[in-house]
Design an enzyme around this catalytic site. Structure first.
Site, PDB file in Angstrom:
ATOM      1  N   LYS A 202       2.017  -3.947   7.838  1.00  0.00           N
ATOM      2  CA  LYS A 202       0.855  -4.786   7.520  1.00  0.00           C
ATOM      3  C   LYS A 202       0.941  -6.034   8.385  1.00  0.00           C
ATOM      4  O   LYS A 202       1.969  -6.712   8.400  1.00  0.00           O
ATOM      5  CB  LYS A 202       0.882  -5.156   6.039  1.00  0.00           C
ATOM      6  CG  LYS A 202      -0.123  -6.228   5.624  1.00  0.00           C
ATOM      7  CD  LYS A 202      -0.137  -6.396   4.115  1.00  0.00           C
ATOM      8  CE  LYS A 202      -0.977  -7.589   3.703  1.00  0.00           C
ATOM      9  NZ  LYS A 202      -1.226  -7.658   2.264  1.00  0.00           N
TER      10      LYS A 202
HETATM   11  C1  5RP Z   1       1.326 -11.991   2.410  1.00  0.00           C
HETATM   12  C2  5RP Z   1       1.028 -10.862   1.516  1.00  0.00           C
HETATM   13  C3  5RP Z   1       0.252 -11.278   0.328  1.00  0.00           C
HETATM   14  O1  5RP Z   1       1.007 -11.404  -0.781  1.00  0.00           O
HETATM   15  C4  5RP Z   1      -1.043 -10.621   0.148  1.00  0.00           C
HETATM   16  O2  5RP Z   1      -0.929  -9.227   0.092  1.00  0.00           O
HETATM   17  C5  5RP Z   1      -1.961 -11.105   1.197  1.00  0.00           C
HETATM   18  O3  5RP Z   1      -3.283 -10.696   1.022  1.00  0.00           O
HETATM   19  P1  5RP Z   1      -4.496 -11.537   1.610  1.00  0.00           P
HETATM   20  O4  5RP Z   1      -3.944 -12.408   2.723  1.00  0.00           O
HETATM   21  O5  5RP Z   1      -5.461 -10.517   2.131  1.00  0.00           O
HETATM   22  O6  5RP Z   1      -5.056 -12.348   0.492  1.00  0.00           O
HETATM   23  O7  5RP Z   1       1.389  -9.730   1.714  1.00  0.00           O
HETATM   24  O8  5RP Z   1       1.803 -11.580   3.623  1.00  0.00           O
END
Ligand code: 5RP
Length: 302
Positions: A202
């Site tokens: 991710k």
């Molecule tokens: C940070 C993460 C978060 O906890 C979350 O999943 C981020 O989601 P978003 O930025 O789309 O609100 O993984 O790295």
């Protein structure tokens, strides 16, 4: 210190990496269980996913939009391909009847009260992920951060445990506050995460050269959403990311902090799975909002 090689520039972003016999990049030589879990998160028809990220509470507590996950997120479950959440929320709030694949946040440690967030540890046994019938687990990796080595080691330990039971690990590129967020950084971070065995990564979108980040990463990349943007901008970012090689998104705030999360996730779904252009997806968002077809909105009104 060993002399570092200069970074290459032959990304061949127009040439798709071959994955004979399986639909997902770099996953064709994995075991059946691992593939089966990946095929629950990524839709084999499009090869992409719309993951809804709601794990923020693991270090931020009840942040905006996640004060009551039972009210704001549970109604969105039918609209996502997978949920990224903590095991605490899973057990306490998410209905076990939900057929949606669950990817569980597996790292934790410092809260937002601390300056240094990279001091994380593994925060869940793989055995518990299996017990919870998870479709995967996710962990932060702080490349360049103060506790870089520890976070990399956390990830490799989690991957070893995941390989034993067929559980895919999503490595998340966690960028320190003062670090440069550019393609060069994300190429480095994503590649390290993939080289060390994560089944998918991710990471954040960058306006310039994002296709080199996806091309040089041998496993699927899902785009992180980041801070709340205007809906059209968030849809444009998701569109650009998938057009430039991302295998979908794992978005949180840009969905659940939208004025109409149900309409927004439907628009993101159209962008990711149907290649609908941002302007058309935004029109779709507006028309769904106008029609008031959002269950979340209706729940709030009643
Ligand atoms: C940070 C993460 C978060 O906890 C979350 O999943 C981020 O989601 P978003 O930025 O789309 O609100 O993984 O790295």
């Amino acid at each position: 210190m060993p002399e570092a090689d200069t970074e290459g520039n032959r990304y061949y972003a127009d040439q798709v990496q071959k994955t004979p016999g399986f639909f997902l990049k770099g996953s064709h030589q994995l075991d059946w269980g691992m593939k089966n879990r990946l095929a629950r998160v990524f839709d084999p028809r499009s090869g992409r996913t719309v993951m809804l990220a709601v794990d923020h509470g693991y270090f931020q507590g009840p942040t905006t939009g996640l004060e009551r996950i039972d009210l704001s997120i549970v109604p969105l479950l039918p609209s996502c391909d997978a949920l990224f959440c903590t095991r605490g929320i899973l057990r306490s709030v998410i209905p076990a009847e939900s057929g949606k694949p669950m990817v569980l946040r597996a790292s934790g440690g410092p809260s937002i009260l601390r300056e240094e967030l990279s001091d994380e540890q593994i925060a869940m046994d793989m055995e518990d992920a299996v017990r919870l019938n998870a479709a995967g687990v996710g962990i932060q990796v702080f490349i360049g951060g103060e506790f870089e080595t520890r976070s990399v080691h956390n990830m490799t330990k989690l991957i070893d445990a995941g390989v034993r039971v067929g559980m895919p690990v999503m490595g998340v590129t966690a960028v320190g506050k003062n670090m440069v967020r550019d393609a060069k950084y994300f190429r480095l971070a994503c590649r390290i995460i993939a080289e060390l065995g994560a089944q998918y990564v991710k990471t954040y979108y960058v306006d310039e050269d994002f296709e080199t980040v996806t091309a040089s990463c041998p496993v699927p990349i899902v785009m992180a959403g980041g801070k709340k943007l205007a809906e059209l901008d968030a849809l444009t970012m998701a569109y650009n990311a998938v057009q430039q090689g991302a295998a979908g998104v794992d978005m949180g705030r840009n969905i659940f902090q939208s004025d109409d999360p149900k309409a927004m996730i439907a628009a993101v779904h159209a962008v990711v799975h149907k290649n609908v252009r941002p302007a058309d997806a935004f029109e779709m968002f507006q028309s769904l909002t106008a029609k008031g077809r959002s269950p979340t909105k209706e729940a709030c009104r009643s």
